[in-house]
Enzyme design. Structure first.
Site, PDB file in Angstrom:
ATOM      1  CE  LYS A 276      -4.547   1.772   0.442  1.00 32.65           C
ATOM      2  NZ  LYS A 276      -3.589   2.908  -0.445  1.00 32.65           N
TER       3      LYS A 276
ATOM      4  CE  LYS B 297       3.901   6.583   5.922  1.00 33.99           C
ATOM      5  NZ  LYS B 297       4.189   7.896   5.233  1.00 33.99           N
TER       6      LYS B 297
ATOM      7  CE  LYS C 253       4.595   7.512  -1.388  1.00 36.45           C
ATOM      8  NZ  LYS C 253       4.018   7.980   0.470  1.00 36.45           N
TER       9      LYS C 253
ATOM     10  CB  THR D  90      -2.873  13.295   5.535  1.00 42.57           C
ATOM     11  OG1 THR D  90      -3.275  11.855   4.659  1.00 42.57           O
ATOM     12  CG2 THR D  90      -1.245  13.047   5.896  1.00 42.57           C
TER      13      THR D  90
ATOM     14  CG  ASN E  95      -4.680  16.450   0.465  1.00 45.53           C
ATOM     15  OD1 ASN E  95      -4.214  15.739   2.065  1.00 45.53           O
ATOM     16  ND2 ASN E  95      -5.754  15.986   0.693  1.00 45.53           N
TER      17      ASN E  95
ATOM     18  CB  SER F  21      -5.888   4.317   2.436  1.00 47.02           C
ATOM     19  OG  SER F  21      -5.491   5.477   1.840  1.00 47.02           O
TER      20      SER F  21
HETATM   21  N1  NAI Z   1      -1.308  13.217   0.031  1.00 48.90           N
HETATM   22  C1  NAI Z   1      -1.453  12.091   1.420  1.00 48.90           C
HETATM   23  O1  NAI Z   1      -2.483  10.857   1.829  1.00 48.90           O
HETATM   24  C2  NAI Z   1      -0.449  11.875   1.787  1.00 48.90           C
HETATM   25  C3  NAI Z   1       1.115  12.652   1.867  1.00 48.90           C
HETATM   26  N2  NAI Z   1       2.090  12.510   2.458  1.00 48.90           N
HETATM   27  C4  NAI Z   1       3.553  13.400   2.710  1.00 48.90           C
HETATM   28  O2  NAI Z   1       2.860  15.015   2.776  1.00 48.90           O
HETATM   29  C5  NAI Z   1       3.534  15.325   1.711  1.00 48.90           C
HETATM   30  C6  NAI Z   1       2.438  16.554   1.045  1.00 48.90           C
HETATM   31  O3  NAI Z   1       2.052  15.435   0.187  1.00 48.90           O
HETATM   32  P1  NAI Z   1       0.543  16.353  -0.144  1.00 48.90           P
HETATM   33  O4  NAI Z   1       0.247  17.349   0.085  1.00 48.90           O
HETATM   34  O5  NAI Z   1      -0.129  15.147  -0.478  1.00 48.90           O
HETATM   35  O6  NAI Z   1       1.229  17.298  -1.762  1.00 48.90           O
HETATM   36  P2  NAI Z   1       0.403  18.675  -2.866  1.00 48.90           P
HETATM   37  O7  NAI Z   1       0.870  17.784  -3.761  1.00 48.90           O
HETATM   38  O8  NAI Z   1      -0.749  18.322  -2.598  1.00 48.90           O
HETATM   39  O9  NAI Z   1       0.864  19.726  -1.849  1.00 48.90           O
HETATM   40  C7  NAI Z   1       3.308  19.755  -1.549  1.00 48.90           C
HETATM   41  C8  NAI Z   1       3.251  20.993  -1.473  1.00 48.90           C
HETATM   42  O10 NAI Z   1       4.160  21.668  -1.027  1.00 48.90           O
HETATM   43  C9  NAI Z   1       4.567  22.674  -1.764  1.00 48.90           C
HETATM   44  N3  NAI Z   1       5.396  22.473  -2.176  1.00 48.90           N
HETATM   45  C10 NAI Z   1       6.617  22.023  -2.940  1.00 48.90           C
HETATM   46  N4  NAI Z   1       8.199  22.129  -3.348  1.00 48.90           N
HETATM   47  C11 NAI Z   1       8.195  23.249  -2.148  1.00 48.90           C
HETATM   48  C12 NAI Z   1       9.283  24.134  -1.824  1.00 48.90           C
HETATM   49  N5  NAI Z   1      10.412  24.013  -2.415  1.00 48.90           N
HETATM   50  N6  NAI Z   1       9.194  24.629  -0.265  1.00 48.90           N
HETATM   51  C13 NAI Z   1       7.751  24.500   0.493  1.00 48.90           C
HETATM   52  N7  NAI Z   1       6.713  24.467  -0.595  1.00 48.90           N
HETATM   53  C14 NAI Z   1       7.309  23.512  -1.273  1.00 48.90           C
HETATM   54  C15 NAI Z   1       3.397  22.555  -3.030  1.00 48.90           C
HETATM   55  O11 NAI Z   1       3.465  24.441  -3.203  1.00 48.90           O
HETATM   56  C16 NAI Z   1       2.225  21.436  -2.115  1.00 48.90           C
HETATM   57  O12 NAI Z   1       1.383  23.137  -1.187  1.00 48.90           O
HETATM   58  C17 NAI Z   1       4.524  14.541   1.147  1.00 48.90           C
HETATM   59  O13 NAI Z   1       5.676  14.477   1.773  1.00 48.90           O
HETATM   60  C18 NAI Z   1       4.091  13.364   1.535  1.00 48.90           C
HETATM   61  O14 NAI Z   1       4.657  11.936   0.895  1.00 48.90           O
HETATM   62  C19 NAI Z   1       2.356  11.688   3.645  1.00 48.90           C
HETATM   63  C20 NAI Z   1       1.273  10.799   4.235  1.00 48.90           C
HETATM   64  C21 NAI Z   1      -0.182  10.778   2.858  1.00 48.90           C
HETATM   65  O1  AKG Z   2      -2.930   6.427   1.585  1.00 48.31           O
HETATM   66  C1  AKG Z   2      -1.824   5.533   0.740  1.00 48.31           C
HETATM   67  O2  AKG Z   2      -2.127   4.616   1.191  1.00 48.31           O
HETATM   68  C2  AKG Z   2      -0.889   6.407   1.176  1.00 48.31           C
HETATM   69  C3  AKG Z   2      -0.448   7.420   1.510  1.00 48.31           C
HETATM   70  C4  AKG Z   2       0.737   7.784   1.228  1.00 48.31           C
HETATM   71  O3  AKG Z   2       1.154   7.790   0.426  1.00 48.31           O
HETATM   72  C5  AKG Z   2       2.025   7.950   2.556  1.00 48.31           C
HETATM   73  O4  AKG Z   2       1.624   7.663   3.521  1.00 48.31           O
HETATM   74  O5  AKG Z   2       2.927   8.637   2.072  1.00 48.31           O
END
Ligand code: NAI
Ligand code: AKG
Length: 411
Positions: free
Chosen positions: A66, A90, A102, A185, A216, A344
């Site tokens: 996952k 995790k 991943k 998250t 997000n 999820s």
């Molecule tokens: N979406 C999810 O359910 C999950 C996400 N994560 C982790 O959380 C983190 C963010 O993921 P999401 O919010 O889903 O991605 P997203 O694509 O929705 O948002 C990413 C954010 O980071 C910003 N960003 C990119 N480069 C940057 C920089 N150099 N300086 C400052 N901000 C910057 C973007 O502008 C955006 O606001 C990642 O590390 C991801 O692996 C972890 C667990 C679950």
């Molecule tokens: O919701 C999921 O299956 C995985 C989310 C994810 O990529 C993470 O926790 O880093």
């Protein structure tokens, strides 16, 4: 330090603390399967462009693999490998019946049109559809992907295998997505922060927060902290950073970002240098964007008392050591951002049962899972006299190792 070296180092430390058998340690470090595919698509102007896509399936001892799919220019095999390994630990920390995987494509999604993104996602799915599945490997959103991306994967996969809603999670509600998954998250980050702060007799409403990343995860964490009366005093994203020492009105900031596409020039705050954000004075720092942002260059200048790792591997091991010596308390990624994969799991369960939960049930169960995992980690910290990162790693690695041994080694 490279993401894979950093993750493997944390794993090896946990293995040493647990006294893990060398044979199991070696087998848990090697991924189950690494997939690399070429994805060529026609651009809207008719020209052809090629991308490389990856899916690393790290371990399936505890259940189907996952993990999310990331669209980002820096996606490379080592990073995907590290992120897949983190997913294995995790899901075990959260105690949900999954392994870890991943995926990612090295691309800049902001520079692609919606139809180009759709073609890229469909080609990627065509290349990997035989290797993913409801009971094999279940993708979800990560950086640069969202519910729409999951809808395209679901549709393309279903052409080969029949209607299969549980092959992806984080999909739109209309296609079997779960209520509460989009916020999960960020909500999990806040539940985890509350559990941590309670240990120190503190609560969100009394503290100041700085958040890197406003996608997000970052925007949901900010919104829920703001709702609880916490003061978010600085926020950044790829477009820049803003600050307000009296607290940013996050509801208004979300509207500003929706209408202008940027955080900058927000009436309720001042623009600031994004390089200053991570070392800005605050109680709680929440990196919610990229990996490796806290490193030996900036760690000694960090002023936060608590770091909550909403992003995956934001702190490299050198920074970890420096911050630990300074007495900064770090809530590690494999726990702090586990709310996403936990919901999820709830989505997958709902799809398999064909029965939809209401949002209150999703959020209550999420809080129960996050609180339980926090206490499990604290118990490991007590048993092994270690910090929260090693508490989480020993908890996760031990559960995966036990499942591996129980399944046996006979060919
Ligand atoms: N979406 C999810 O359910 C999950 C996400 N994560 C982790 O959380 C983190 C963010 O993921 P999401 O919010 O889903 O991605 P997203 O694509 O929705 O948002 C990413 C954010 O980071 C910003 N960003 C990119 N480069 C940057 C920089 N150099 N300086 C400052 N901000 C910057 C973007 O502008 C955006 O606001 C990642 O590390 C991801 O692996 C972890 C667990 C679950
Ligand atoms: O919701 C999921 O299956 C995985 C989310 C994810 O990529 C993470 O926790 O880093």
């Amino acid at each position: 330090m490279n993401a894979l070296a950093a993750t493997s180092r944390n794993f090896r430390n946990a293995a040493r603390i647990l006294g893990l058998d060398a044979k199991i340690e070696k087998s848990l470090l090697i991924p189950f399967r690494e997939i690399k595919v070429e994805c060529t698509i026609p651009k809207d102007d008719g020209s052809l462009v090629s991308y490389v896509g990856f899916r690393v399936q790290h371990d399936n001892a505890r259940g189907p693999m996952k993990g999310g799919i990331r669209y980002h220019p820096e996606v490379d095999p080592d990073e995907v490998n590290a992120l897949a390994q983190l997913m294995t630990w995790k899901t075990a920390v959260a105690d949900i019946p999954y392994g870890g995987a991943k995926g990612g494509i090295g691309c800049t999604p902001r520079e692609l049109s919606k139809s180009e993104l759709e073609r890229l996602t469909r080609v990627f799915t065509q290349k990997i559809h035989d290797l993913i599945g409801t009971h094999t490997d279940v993708p979800a959103p990560d950086m640069g992907t969202n519910a729409q991306t999951m809808a395209w994967i679901l549709d393309e996969y279903s052409k080969f295998h029949g209607h299969s809603p549980a092959v992806v999670t984080g999909k739109p509600i209309d296609l079997g997505g779960s209520l509460g998954r989009e916020a999960a998250t960020g909500r999990g980050v806040v539940f985890g922060t509350e559990a941590l702060l309670a240990e120190y007799g503190k609560s969100v409403k009394d503290l100041t927060f700085v958040i890197q990343g406003f996608g997000n995860v970052g925007s949901w964490a900010a919104r829920l902290i703001h709702e609880r009366g916490g003061k978010v005093i600085a926020v950044s994203d790829i477009t820049g950073a803003i600050k307000n020492p009296n607290g940013i009105d996050i509801t208004e900031l979300i509207k500003h970002k929706e209408s202008t596409g940027s955080l900058l020039n927000f009436g309720g705050g001042d623009n600031m240098d994004p390089n200053e954000l991570l070392v800005h004075e605050c109680d709680v720092l929440i990196p919610s964007a990229l990996g490796g942002v806290l490193n030996r260059e900036n760690a000694s200048s960090v002023k936060a008392k608590f770091i909550v790792e909403a992003a995956n591997h934001p702190t490299d091991p050198e920074a970890d050591e420096i911050l630990s010596k300074k007495g900064v308390i770090i809530l590690p990624d494999i726990y702090a951002n586990a709310g996403g994969v936990t919901v999820s799991y709830f989505e997958w369960v709902q799809n398999i049962q064909g029965f939809m939960w209401d949002e209150e049930k999703v959020n209550n169960e999420l809080q129960r899972y996050m609180t339980r995992a926090f206490h499990n980690i604290k118990n490991m910290c007590k048993t092994h006299e270690c910090n929260l990162r090693m508490g989480a790693f020993t908890l996760g690695v031990n559960r995966v190792a036990r499942a591996t041994v129980l399944r046996g080694w006979e060919a």
